[in-house]
Design a protein around this motif. Sequence first.
Motif, PDB file in Angstrom:
ATOM      1  N   THR A 130       0.825  -1.202   0.000  1.00  0.00           N
ATOM      2  CA  THR A 130       0.000   0.000   0.000  1.00  0.00           C
ATOM      3  C   THR A 130       0.861   1.255   0.000  1.00  0.00           C
ATOM      4  N   ILE A 131       0.778   2.030  -1.095  1.00  0.00           N
ATOM      5  CA  ILE A 131       1.518   3.288  -1.210  1.00  0.00           C
ATOM      6  C   ILE A 131       0.747   4.387  -0.500  1.00  0.00           C
ATOM      7  N   GLU A 132       1.419   5.074   0.437  1.00  0.00           N
ATOM      8  CA  GLU A 132       0.779   6.115   1.240  1.00  0.00           C
ATOM      9  C   GLU A 132       1.261   7.525   0.941  1.00  0.00           C
ATOM     10  N   ARG A 133       2.499   7.655   0.458  1.00  0.00           N
ATOM     11  CA  ARG A 133       3.085   8.972   0.189  1.00  0.00           C
ATOM     12  C   ARG A 133       4.012   8.878  -1.006  1.00  0.00           C
ATOM     13  N   VAL A 134       4.248  10.026  -1.636  1.00  0.00           N
ATOM     14  CA  VAL A 134       5.136  10.076  -2.799  1.00  0.00           C
ATOM     15  C   VAL A 134       6.136  11.222  -2.659  1.00  0.00           C
ATOM     16  N   ARG A 135       7.267  11.082  -3.312  1.00  0.00           N
ATOM     17  CA  ARG A 135       8.260  12.163  -3.431  1.00  0.00           C
ATOM     18  C   ARG A 135       8.320  12.511  -4.913  1.00  0.00           C
ATOM     19  N   MET A 136       8.303  13.802  -5.217  1.00  0.00           N
ATOM     20  CA  MET A 136       8.233  14.256  -6.600  1.00  0.00           C
ATOM     21  C   MET A 136       9.468  15.073  -6.979  1.00  0.00           C
ATOM     22  N   SER A 137       9.815  15.004  -8.258  1.00  0.00           N
ATOM     23  CA  SER A 137      10.821  15.911  -8.813  1.00  0.00           C
ATOM     24  C   SER A 137      10.069  17.061  -9.487  1.00  0.00           C
ATOM     25  N   GLU A 138      10.761  18.122  -9.785  1.00  0.00           N
ATOM     26  CA  GLU A 138      10.141  19.278 -10.447  1.00  0.00           C
ATOM     27  C   GLU A 138       9.784  18.921 -11.881  1.00  0.00           C
ATOM     28  N   HIS A 140       6.950  12.188 -12.708  1.00  0.00           N
ATOM     29  CA  HIS A 140       7.771  12.987 -11.804  1.00  0.00           C
ATOM     30  C   HIS A 140       7.901  12.356 -10.420  1.00  0.00           C
ATOM     31  N   ILE A 141       7.187  11.263 -10.160  1.00  0.00           N
ATOM     32  CA  ILE A 141       7.345  10.559  -8.891  1.00  0.00           C
ATOM     33  C   ILE A 141       8.735   9.940  -8.871  1.00  0.00           C
ATOM     34  N   THR A 142       9.488  10.193  -7.802  1.00  0.00           N
ATOM     35  CA  THR A 142      10.838   9.632  -7.703  1.00  0.00           C
ATOM     36  C   THR A 142      10.894   8.488  -6.696  1.00  0.00           C
ATOM     37  N   TYR A 143      10.190   8.625  -5.586  1.00  0.00           N
ATOM     38  CA  TYR A 143      10.142   7.602  -4.546  1.00  0.00           C
ATOM     39  C   TYR A 143       8.737   7.496  -3.985  1.00  0.00           C
ATOM     40  N   VAL A 144       8.437   6.348  -3.387  1.00  0.00           N
ATOM     41  CA  VAL A 144       7.173   6.166  -2.687  1.00  0.00           C
ATOM     42  C   VAL A 144       7.458   5.627  -1.292  1.00  0.00           C
ATOM     43  N   SER A 150      12.208   3.374  -4.865  1.00  0.00           N
ATOM     44  CA  SER A 150      12.184   4.259  -6.028  1.00  0.00           C
ATOM     45  C   SER A 150      11.029   3.874  -6.942  1.00  0.00           C
ATOM     46  N   ARG A 151      10.634   4.811  -7.767  1.00  0.00           N
ATOM     47  CA  ARG A 151       9.601   4.549  -8.772  1.00  0.00           C
ATOM     48  C   ARG A 151      10.008   3.371  -9.645  1.00  0.00           C
ATOM     49  N   GLU A 152      11.270   3.332 -10.047  1.00  0.00           N
ATOM     50  CA  GLU A 152      11.749   2.257 -10.916  1.00  0.00           C
ATOM     51  C   GLU A 152      11.664   0.899 -10.230  1.00  0.00           C
ATOM     52  N   GLN A 153      11.959   0.856  -8.916  1.00  0.00           N
ATOM     53  CA  GLN A 153      11.883  -0.407  -8.185  1.00  0.00           C
ATOM     54  C   GLN A 153      10.447  -0.891  -8.100  1.00  0.00           C
ATOM     55  N   VAL A 154       9.517   0.010  -7.793  1.00  0.00           N
ATOM     56  CA  VAL A 154       8.105  -0.375  -7.732  1.00  0.00           C
ATOM     57  C   VAL A 154       7.639  -0.858  -9.100  1.00  0.00           C
ATOM     58  N   HIS A 155       8.049  -0.178 -10.153  1.00  0.00           N
ATOM     59  CA  HIS A 155       7.705  -0.593 -11.520  1.00  0.00           C
ATOM     60  C   HIS A 155       8.177  -2.027 -11.760  1.00  0.00           C
ATOM     61  N   ALA A 156       9.424  -2.319 -11.385  1.00  0.00           N
ATOM     62  CA  ALA A 156       9.982  -3.659 -11.581  1.00  0.00           C
ATOM     63  C   ALA A 156       9.221  -4.695 -10.757  1.00  0.00           C
ATOM     64  N   TRP A 157       8.892  -4.367  -9.517  1.00  0.00           N
ATOM     65  CA  TRP A 157       8.143  -5.308  -8.680  1.00  0.00           C
ATOM     66  C   TRP A 157       6.781  -5.619  -9.280  1.00  0.00           C
ATOM     67  N   GLY A 192       9.948   6.207 -23.332  1.00  0.00           N
ATOM     68  CA  GLY A 192      10.617   5.067 -22.724  1.00  0.00           C
ATOM     69  C   GLY A 192      10.816   5.151 -21.225  1.00  0.00           C
ATOM     70  N   THR A 193      10.256   6.177 -20.576  1.00  0.00           N
ATOM     71  CA  THR A 193      10.374   6.326 -19.134  1.00  0.00           C
ATOM     72  C   THR A 193       9.443   5.344 -18.433  1.00  0.00           C
ATOM     73  N   ARG A 194       9.996   4.543 -17.526  1.00  0.00           N
ATOM     74  CA  ARG A 194       9.168   3.631 -16.731  1.00  0.00           C
ATOM     75  C   ARG A 194       8.597   4.412 -15.563  1.00  0.00           C
ATOM     76  N   TYR A 195       7.280   4.294 -15.358  1.00  0.00           N
ATOM     77  CA  TYR A 195       6.643   4.996 -14.251  1.00  0.00           C
ATOM     78  C   TYR A 195       5.479   4.175 -13.732  1.00  0.00           C
ATOM     79  N   ILE A 196       4.864   4.639 -12.635  1.00  0.00           N
ATOM     80  CA  ILE A 196       3.702   3.974 -12.060  1.00  0.00           C
ATOM     81  C   ILE A 196       2.537   4.951 -12.043  1.00  0.00           C
TER      82      ILE A 196
END
Length: 93
Positions: free
Chosen positions: A3-11, A18-22, A36-43, A71-75
């Motif tokens: 369960t994702i509760e919070r996000v960290r964003m880049s400008e 723009h989500i960088t971490y959750v 990281s966003r990329e790790q969650v994408h991979a999971w 080609g940017t992987r995101y959630i």
Amino acid sequence: MNTIERVRMSEPGSTCEHITYVRFRPAGGGTTRFASREQVHAWIQQGRSFRTEHPVTGASAQVDARVSPAGTRYIATVANGRETDNLLTLPYF
């Protein structure tokens, strides 16, 4: 389900790309974790399930792994007609 509760964003912080971490609670309990966003994408690609949960409203939606035309992987949340459960409405950390 994780369960994702919070996000960290880049400008500029205006899209899911723009989500960088959750910050999330793992399935089955345990301590809150960060990824990281990329790790969650991979999971998600490996079959793990994630959903949002807004800590104030309780709104929740399934999270999906996507790839932008560039080609940017995101959630992003699966569209369900409600914006209150979107990743972009979660509190920042």
